[in-house]
Design a protein around this motif. Sequence first.
Motif, short mmCIF file in Angstrom:
data_model
loop_
_atom_site.label_atom_id
_atom_site.label_comp_id
_atom_site.label_asym_id
_atom_site.label_seq_id
_atom_site.Cartn_x
_atom_site.Cartn_y
_atom_site.Cartn_z
N VAL A 72 0.87 -1.19 0.00
CA VAL A 72 0.00 0.00 0.00
C VAL A 72 0.90 1.23 0.00
N VAL A 73 0.31 2.40 -0.23
CA VAL A 73 1.06 3.65 -0.14
C VAL A 73 1.13 4.07 1.33
N PRO A 74 2.07 4.95 1.70
CA PRO A 74 2.24 5.29 3.11
C PRO A 74 1.02 5.89 3.79
N ASP A 75 0.16 6.61 3.04
CA ASP A 75 -1.01 7.22 3.67
C ASP A 75 -2.24 6.31 3.61
N SER A 76 -2.05 5.05 3.28
CA SER A 76 -3.16 4.10 3.25
C SER A 76 -3.74 3.92 4.65
N PRO A 77 -5.05 3.70 4.76
CA PRO A 77 -5.63 3.42 6.08
C PRO A 77 -5.25 2.04 6.61
N TYR A 78 -4.67 1.20 5.75
CA TYR A 78 -4.33 -0.17 6.16
C TYR A 78 -2.87 -0.19 6.61
N ARG A 79 -2.69 -0.22 7.93
CA ARG A 79 -1.35 -0.17 8.50
C ARG A 79 -0.73 -1.56 8.63
N SER A 80 -1.55 -2.59 8.56
CA SER A 80 -1.07 -3.96 8.70
C SER A 80 -1.90 -4.86 7.80
N PHE A 81 -1.41 -6.08 7.59
CA PHE A 81 -2.17 -7.01 6.76
C PHE A 81 -3.48 -7.40 7.45
N GLY A 82 -3.47 -7.44 8.78
CA GLY A 82 -4.70 -7.73 9.50
C GLY A 82 -5.78 -6.69 9.24
N GLU A 83 -5.41 -5.42 9.20
CA GLU A 83 -6.38 -4.37 8.91
C GLU A 83 -6.91 -4.49 7.48
N LEU A 84 -6.02 -4.86 6.56
CA LEU A 84 -6.46 -5.08 5.19
C LEU A 84 -7.46 -6.22 5.11
N LEU A 85 -7.19 -7.32 5.81
CA LEU A 85 -8.10 -8.46 5.78
C LEU A 85 -9.46 -8.11 6.37
N ALA A 86 -9.46 -7.29 7.42
CA ALA A 86 -10.73 -6.88 8.03
C ALA A 86 -11.57 -6.12 7.01
N ALA A 87 -10.94 -5.25 6.24
CA ALA A 87 -11.67 -4.51 5.22
C ALA A 87 -12.12 -5.43 4.09
N TRP A 88 -11.29 -6.40 3.74
CA TRP A 88 -11.61 -7.33 2.67
C TRP A 88 -12.84 -8.17 3.03
N ARG A 89 -12.95 -8.50 4.30
CA ARG A 89 -14.08 -9.31 4.76
C ARG A 89 -15.35 -8.48 4.97
N ASP A 90 -15.21 -7.17 5.06
CA ASP A 90 -16.35 -6.31 5.36
C ASP A 90 -17.16 -6.08 4.08
N PRO A 91 -18.42 -6.52 4.03
CA PRO A 91 -19.21 -6.35 2.81
C PRO A 91 -19.46 -4.89 2.44
N ARG A 92 -19.24 -3.98 3.38
CA ARG A 92 -19.44 -2.56 3.07
C ARG A 92 -18.24 -1.95 2.35
N THR A 93 -17.13 -2.68 2.31
CA THR A 93 -15.90 -2.17 1.69
C THR A 93 -15.64 -2.90 0.37
N ARG A 94 -15.37 -2.14 -0.65
CA ARG A 94 -15.02 -2.73 -1.96
C ARG A 94 -13.59 -2.35 -2.28
N LEU A 95 -12.68 -3.28 -2.09
CA LEU A 95 -11.27 -2.99 -2.32
C LEU A 95 -10.94 -2.99 -3.81
N ARG A 96 -10.07 -2.09 -4.19
CA ARG A 96 -9.52 -2.08 -5.55
C ARG A 96 -8.09 -2.61 -5.45
N MET A 97 -7.87 -3.79 -6.01
CA MET A 97 -6.56 -4.44 -5.94
C MET A 97 -5.91 -4.42 -7.31
N GLY A 98 -4.67 -3.98 -7.36
CA GLY A 98 -3.97 -3.90 -8.63
C GLY A 98 -2.82 -4.87 -8.72
#
Length: 324
Positions: free
Chosen positions: A129-155
């Motif tokens: 991620v970029v430094p200003d991303s809200p995801y500070r750890s992989f755990g935070e990223l996974l929480a967002a990935w599992r959250d149906p309210r969040t739609r991640l854009r993965m490149g």
Amino acid sequence: MLDRRGFLAALGASALAAAAGGCAAVPAVPRLRIMVPNPPGGGFDITARTVSATLKETRLAPDVEVFNLSGGAGAAGLARLLYEEGNGALLMQMGLGVVATTHIADGVAPVTRATPLARLLEEPIVVLVVPDSPYRSFGELLAAWRDPRTRLRMGGGSAAGGPDHLALMLIAEELGIDLGAADYVWHDGGGETLAALLSHSVDVGAAGVGEYRHAIAAGELRPLAVTGPQRIAGVDAPTLREIGIDVDFVNWRGLLAPPEISADARDSLVTVLGELRATPQWQDALRENHWTDAFLTGSDFGDFLSAENRRVSSLVDRLAPPES
């Protein structure tokens, strides 16, 4: 461009020069061209240019040109390689992503039609991620990935079914996350993926760890996890297994020649690549790019390609079914 007759004539001239010059270093191959089947800046491009620079520096093949022929996630380059039947002076830098393309795109011939030369290296995928991303750890990223309210854009720099995409989908599959719970945006190579990350066009990127080592070192990107079996020196990120995800995944890269090159041409190229591998310059390049030596040549590499072709077909069917 050298045909078979020209290649063998140049090879013979090199042998005569060696006999006349005693111990002087004489290249074992004539002028070579290495085709990169995607734009500059990605893993294939970096690998090909490292091969070229090392061959020149060590005088194993002092005349080596690298050129890019992008299109169709490697399909255009593979088609060109197969068209150049018998041309022992043309090589293509390739890897798992090109194998995947043959199972995704319509009408693309398998890589097993080409002449296998050498598998050069392996490397893990790094999730970034970029430094200003809200995801500070992989755990935070996974929480967002599992959250149906969040739609991640993965490149990623590979098409669906390629290594960047497969690494992300294997993680999702292992954790029971809906494979459609993220928008995977394909970019033709690592250069385009980096631009997408820095412009915030995607939230998360996946790439070979060597592709972005300078951006990581400069603090332009923050690594969250690596997919290989062990941590990478200089990359402050855990392995997936360290954070409880039972996935190991590594990408690989190698070189192919067109079909029907002569046995002499093939053997000379394989020999030169073996000599390349033994040089201190290539060993330094492996370390600097966080690559792992995975050298395999000739028929052994051919057997690996056949097995990989079957494995990738199964993964694509499961994780990225071809479009109808």
